[in-house]
Design a protein around this motif. Structure first.
Motif, PDB file in Angstrom:
ATOM      1  N   ILE A   6      -5.186  -2.140  10.677  1.00  0.00           N
ATOM      2  CA  ILE A   6      -3.924  -1.989   9.959  1.00  0.00           C
ATOM      3  C   ILE A   6      -2.837  -2.826  10.627  1.00  0.00           C
ATOM      4  O   ILE A   6      -2.646  -2.752  11.841  1.00  0.00           O
ATOM      5  CB  ILE A   6      -3.481  -0.509   9.911  1.00  0.00           C
ATOM      6  N   LEU A  17       2.850  -2.454   5.092  1.00  0.00           N
ATOM      7  CA  LEU A  17       1.567  -2.120   5.713  1.00  0.00           C
ATOM      8  C   LEU A  17       0.437  -2.817   4.966  1.00  0.00           C
ATOM      9  O   LEU A  17       0.454  -2.917   3.733  1.00  0.00           O
ATOM     10  CB  LEU A  17       1.324  -0.605   5.704  1.00  0.00           C
ATOM     11  N   ILE A  28      -2.618  -2.553   0.406  1.00  0.00           N
ATOM     12  CA  ILE A  28      -1.250  -2.689   0.895  1.00  0.00           C
ATOM     13  C   ILE A  28      -0.393  -1.519   0.441  1.00  0.00           C
ATOM     14  O   ILE A  28      -0.718  -0.821  -0.523  1.00  0.00           O
ATOM     15  CB  ILE A  28      -0.620  -4.015   0.424  1.00  0.00           C
ATOM     16  N   ALA A  29       0.705  -1.307   1.164  1.00  0.00           N
ATOM     17  CA  ALA A  29       1.658  -0.260   0.813  1.00  0.00           C
ATOM     18  C   ALA A  29       3.014  -0.620   1.394  1.00  0.00           C
ATOM     19  O   ALA A  29       3.117  -1.405   2.342  1.00  0.00           O
ATOM     20  CB  ALA A  29       1.199   1.101   1.341  1.00  0.00           C
ATOM     21  N   LEU A  49      -0.161   4.403   2.440  1.00  0.00           N
ATOM     22  CA  LEU A  49      -1.365   3.570   2.522  1.00  0.00           C
ATOM     23  C   LEU A  49      -2.615   4.423   2.316  1.00  0.00           C
ATOM     24  O   LEU A  49      -3.547   4.026   1.605  1.00  0.00           O
ATOM     25  CB  LEU A  49      -1.404   2.873   3.882  1.00  0.00           C
ATOM     26  N   GLU A  52      -3.137   5.182  -1.287  1.00  0.00           N
ATOM     27  CA  GLU A  52      -3.733   4.067  -2.022  1.00  0.00           C
ATOM     28  C   GLU A  52      -5.254   4.085  -1.915  1.00  0.00           C
ATOM     29  O   GLU A  52      -5.966   3.643  -2.818  1.00  0.00           O
ATOM     30  CB  GLU A  52      -3.198   2.733  -1.493  1.00  0.00           C
TER      31      GLU A  52
END
Length: 679
Positions: A6, A17, A28-29, A49, A52
C-alpha cells in the motif's frame, strides 16, 4: 491469500491510497485529509480502501506486507512555522552565520526588503569554545568546562531540540560527537541534531541551515511517525512502514526520524518515482511531470528516464542542502483561491485547503476556487463526485464565482473561464521554468498528467507550450501513492574532499569511495535483496564557486588512469550543461557522493487480461467550451485497450475526470492509460 503493498500520500486536501497485489492489480481510494492529525485521515483512507476490496480494514492490513508513506508533516511544519523550539550550539564567533545568509537577499535590488526571521533567534544561539582547522586538526580544544557550560545553557532555555554545528566538523567530527554524547546524557528527552550526521560537507551556511531545519522538524515528524506506528499496530498491521524521502527513495521510520530534513519534500517525490516507472512502461524516457492536486502543482523533468537531483533547495525561508529531487512547486491547485486586485484576476497561491475547502464542498467556504470554476463550467459531475461519495453544491460554486464576476464586471461563466485560463497560464509558466530556462525545448517532451485536478487542465497547458503528446495514467489521481511502491531503500552519503584533481591520487579517491560504500552498506545490514552502489563527484573549475555533480558509475575505479577519466568526464558534463568547457583549467574535486540502494520488489504492471470492454460513451454532459455544448462522457476504468476517441469528450473515474477538447485524440493504451495527441 492475496498479499498487498500500500502506498499512501497525504496532501493538503485529500489523502490518496493505492494498493497493489502480487499480480499488479491496483485498487485506489481517497479520503479527506485531516490537517490537525494526518494519521486520522490516513486511517479513514485505509477503511475506504478496504471497502473497495469488500473486506474489513483489519483484514486488509493483515494481508499487507509493506506500507510506503509520503507525508507533508515536515513540509508543513517548516512552511507554517510550527516546528520545535530550537537552540543552536556553534563555534565561538560564528553564531550569526544563519542570519548573515552569505550576504545575499532573496531580492537583491529591493533595498526595503526586511531580512527573514531565522528559525533560531540570537538569544538561543550558544557560542562554544572550540575550533577545528580546515584540515581537521584541532585549533582550540573542546574542554569539559566548555561542554558543561554549553549543555547547562541549552538546558536553561527549555527547548525541544538542539542543533550542533561546529566549524569544519565535516573534516573532523570529534567535537560534535563529544557534545552529542553530553547532551544525550544530560537531556535524554531533547532531540539532538549534529551537522556531522546530517550534512558532513563543506559550506558553512548550507550546513548550519540544514542542521537547524533537521532539529526544527525532527520532533514534529518523530512524534507523528511514532503516533502513526502505534495506530497502525492497534489497527492490525504487523509490517514495517517505509517513509518516502526527498531524494526519491524510502527509509525506515527510525532513519526518517533521525534525518527528518530528508522528508521535507516527501509527498511530491512519490510522483517522480511514479513518472520514472511510467517512463519504462511507455518506452518514453523524456517526460515532464504535471502533478496538480488540491493545494499545489508540482513539476519536474525526466531526461533519459531519470529525474535530476539537486543539493540546493529553498523551502520557505530555509535552505536544505540534502540531495533532493529537482521539483518546482507552484501555489496552483484545485483549491487555489481566486481574487481580484486592481481589476486584475489572480489565482493562488493561497488555497482553501481541506477545511473549509472550495465553496462547492459545502463546508463553509465562500471564496471561489479553481474547482468551483470547473463546476460552473460543467466539467465536474456535481452529483457523482468521488464516485458518488460526495455531492457538490453547484449553487454555492456559482455564487462564489459570481462574486468574482461582479468585481470584474463580467458574467459568472466568463469569470469561471477566466479563473481556468489564469491558473493554466501559471502552470505553463512553471513548466517553462524547468525546461526553457534550462535550455531545453518542452516540445520534445511528453507531458504526464497526475493529481486529482490535472485532467481538466492538462491539454490546455500543453497547448500553451506547443506540446503534442499528453499521457494520463488510469491511476492519475493517486499516482504519487502508486509511485511510492516503485521505490527502493536508499541512503545518500557525502564527504567533502576539497583538492585539485591533479594532486589527488587514484588510491586516495578509491579509499574514500570505498569507506563511504562500507558505511552505506552497514545501514543495510540484514537486507537480503539486491544492493546497488553508485558514486559521483562534485567538481568545478578552480576559479568557480559552484560545483556540478558528475556521475561516475560506469568508470572502472581500478583503472590506472582513474583521475584522467574523472577529469574528462567533468569536462564533458560541463559542456553538456553550459555549452563550453575549458580543458586547460585546473579541476577541483569538492565532494564525493555515494548512493547505496537496496532494491525492493519491482512494481508490476497491471495485468492486461480483463481490462475494460467499452468504447461507446455512457452518458453526456453540458459543458462550456467557448459556448455551451453537449459532450460524451466515458468511464475511464471501463474502456477497451486500443479505443480511440476524438475530442471534445470527458473521461470520468471515481477519483478524477479528464477533459479533451476539439482537435485532440485519446487512445487507450494496453494498461488503460489515455495517450492523447494534440493537433
Amino acid at each position: 491469500m492475496t498479499v498487498y503493498r500500500i502506498g499512501i500520500d497525504i496532501g493538503g486536501t485529500f489523502t490518496d491510497l493505492a494498493a497493489v497485489d502480487e499480480t499488479g492489480r491496483v485498487i485506489i481510494a481517497k479520503s479527506s485529509s485531516t490537517p490537525a492529525d494526518p494519521s486520522e485521515g490516513l486511517l479513514h483512507g485505509l477503511t475506504a480502501l478496504a471497502a473497495e476490496l469488500g473486506v474489513e480494514r483489519a483484514e486488509l492490513l493483515a494481508q499487507t506486507e509493506r506500507i510506503v508513506h509520503g507525508t507533508t508533516v515536515a513540509t508543513n511544519a517548516l512552511l507554517e512555522g510550527k516546528g520545535a523550539s530550537v537552540a543552536l550550539l556553534t563555534t565561538d564567533g560564528h553564531r550569526d552565520v544563519i542570519e548573515m545568509r552569505e550576504g545575499m537577499k532573496d531580492d537583491r535590488y529591493n533595498v526595503r526588503m526586511a531580512p527573514p526571521t531565522p528559525l533560531v533567534p540570537r538569544s538561543r544561539r550558544i557560542a562554544v569554545r572550540e575550533r577545528m582547522r580546515y584540515d581537521g586538526t584541532v585549533a582550540t580544544p573542546l574542554t569539559a568546562e566548555s561542554i558543561t557550560e554549553a549543555v547547562e545553557a541549552a538546558a536553561a532555555l527549555g527547548v525541544e531540540a538542539i542543533a550542533v554545528c561546529y566549524l569544519h566538523s565535516y573534516r573532523n567530527a570529534a567535537h560534535e560527537a563529544e557534545t552529542g554524547r553530553a547532551l544525550a546524557a544530560a537531556l535524554p528527552d531533547t532531540y539532538v541534531s549534529l551537522s556531522s550526521d546530517v550534512l558532513p560537507q563543506i559550506k558553512e551556511y548550507e550546513r548550519v541551515w540544514t542542521t537547524v531545519v533537521n532539529a526544527y522538524v525532527g520532533p514534529v515528524l518523530s512524534s507523528y511517525l511514532s503516533r502513526l506506528s502505534g495506530k497502525l499496530l492497534d489497527a492490525g498491521y504487523q509490517g514495517e512502514v517505509m517513509i518516502m524521502h526527498s531524494h526519491g527513495g524510502v527509509a525506515t521510520i527510525a532513519d526518517s526520524s533521525r534525518l527528518a530534513a530528508g522528508a521535507v519534500l516527501s509527498g511530491p517525490a512519490g510522483g517522480i518515482a511514479a513518472a520514472t516507472h511510467a517512463a519504462k512502461l511507455l518506452g518514453e524516457p523524456d517526460l515532464i511531470t504535471f502533478d496538480m492536486g488540491g493545494t499545489s502543482t508540482d513539476i519536474a523533468l525526466l531526461q533519459g528516464g531519470a529525474a535530476q537531483l539537486t543539493g540546493e533547495k529553498q523551502v520557505g525561508i530555509a535552505k536544505v542542502s540534502l540531495p533532493t529531487l529537482d521539483i518546482h512547486t507552484l501555489g496552483a491547485g484545485g483549491g487555489s483561491l481566486a481574487r481580484v486586485a486592481g481589476s486584475i484576476l489572480h489565482v493562488g497561491p493561497e488555497s482553501a485547503g481541506a477545511t473549509p475547502g472550495p465553496a462547492c464542498y459545502g463546508r463553509g467556504g465562500t471564496q471561489a476556487t479553481v474547482t468551483d470554476a470547473n463546476v460552473v463550467l460543467g466539467f465536474l459531475d456535481a452529483s457523482n463526485f468521488l464516485g458518488g461519495r460526495m455531492a457538490l453544491d453547484t449553487a454555492a460554486a456559482e455564487a462564489a464565482v459570481a462574486a468574482i464576476g461582479d468585481q470584474l464586471g463580467t458574467s459568472t461563466i466568463e469569470a469561471a473561464e477566466g479563473i481556468s485560463k489564469v491558473v493554466n497560464t501559471t502552470m505553463a509558466e512553471g513548466i517553462r521554468i524547468v525546461s526553457v530556462r534550462r535550455g531545453l525545448d518542452p516540445r520534445r517532451f511528453t507531458l504526464v498528467s497526475f493529481g486529482g485536478a490535472a485532467g481538466l487542465h492538462v491539454t490546455e497547458v500543453a497547448r500553451l507550450l506547443e506540446i503534442k503528446r499528453v499521457v494520463v495514467p488510469n491511476v492519475a489521481s493517486v499516482l504519487s501513492a502508486w509511485g511510492m511502491l516503485a521505490t527502493d531503500l536508499r541512503y545518500e552519503l557525502v564527504r567533502s574532499h576539497v583538492g585539485e584533481a591533479s594532486s589527488t591520487t587514484a588510491d586516495g579517491l578509491r579509499e574514500l569511495l570505498g569507506r563511504m560504500a562500507e558505511e552505506g552498506l552497514a545501514r543495510l545490514t540484514g537486507f537480503t535483496g539486491e544492493i546497488e552502489v553508485r558514486h559521483a563527484l562534485d567538481m568545478r573549475y578552480g576559479e568557480q564557486i559552484y560545483e556540478i555533480t558528475v556521475a561516475v558509475d560506469d568508470v572502472d575505479l581500478a583503472a590506472p588512469d582513474l583521475m584522467e577519466q574523472m577529469v574528462a568526464r567533468f569536462h564533458r558534463r560541463h559542456d553538456e550543461l553550459y555549452a563550453y568547457h575549458a580543458p586547460g583549467q585546473e579541476v577541483v574535486i569538492v565532494n564525493a557522493r555515494t548512493t547505496v540502494v537496496g532494491k525492493l520488489p519491482e512494481l508490476r504492471a497491471e495485468p492486461l487480461a480483463g481490462r475494460g470492454g467499452e468504447s461507446a460513451a455512457v452518458s453526456s454532459r453540458r459543458v462550456y467550451l467557448g459556448e455551451w455544448r453537449e459532450v460524451p462522457v466515458h468511464r475511464l476504468d471501463a474502456l477497451a485497450p486500443g479505443t480511440q476517441i476524438e475530442g471534445a469528450a470527458i473521461f470520468d473515474s471515481p477519483t478524477t475526470s479528464v477533459l479533451i477538447r476539439d482537435n485532440e485524440r485519446a487512445t487507450v493504451t494496453a494498461h488503460g492509460w489515455l495517450d492523447i495527441e494534440l493537433d
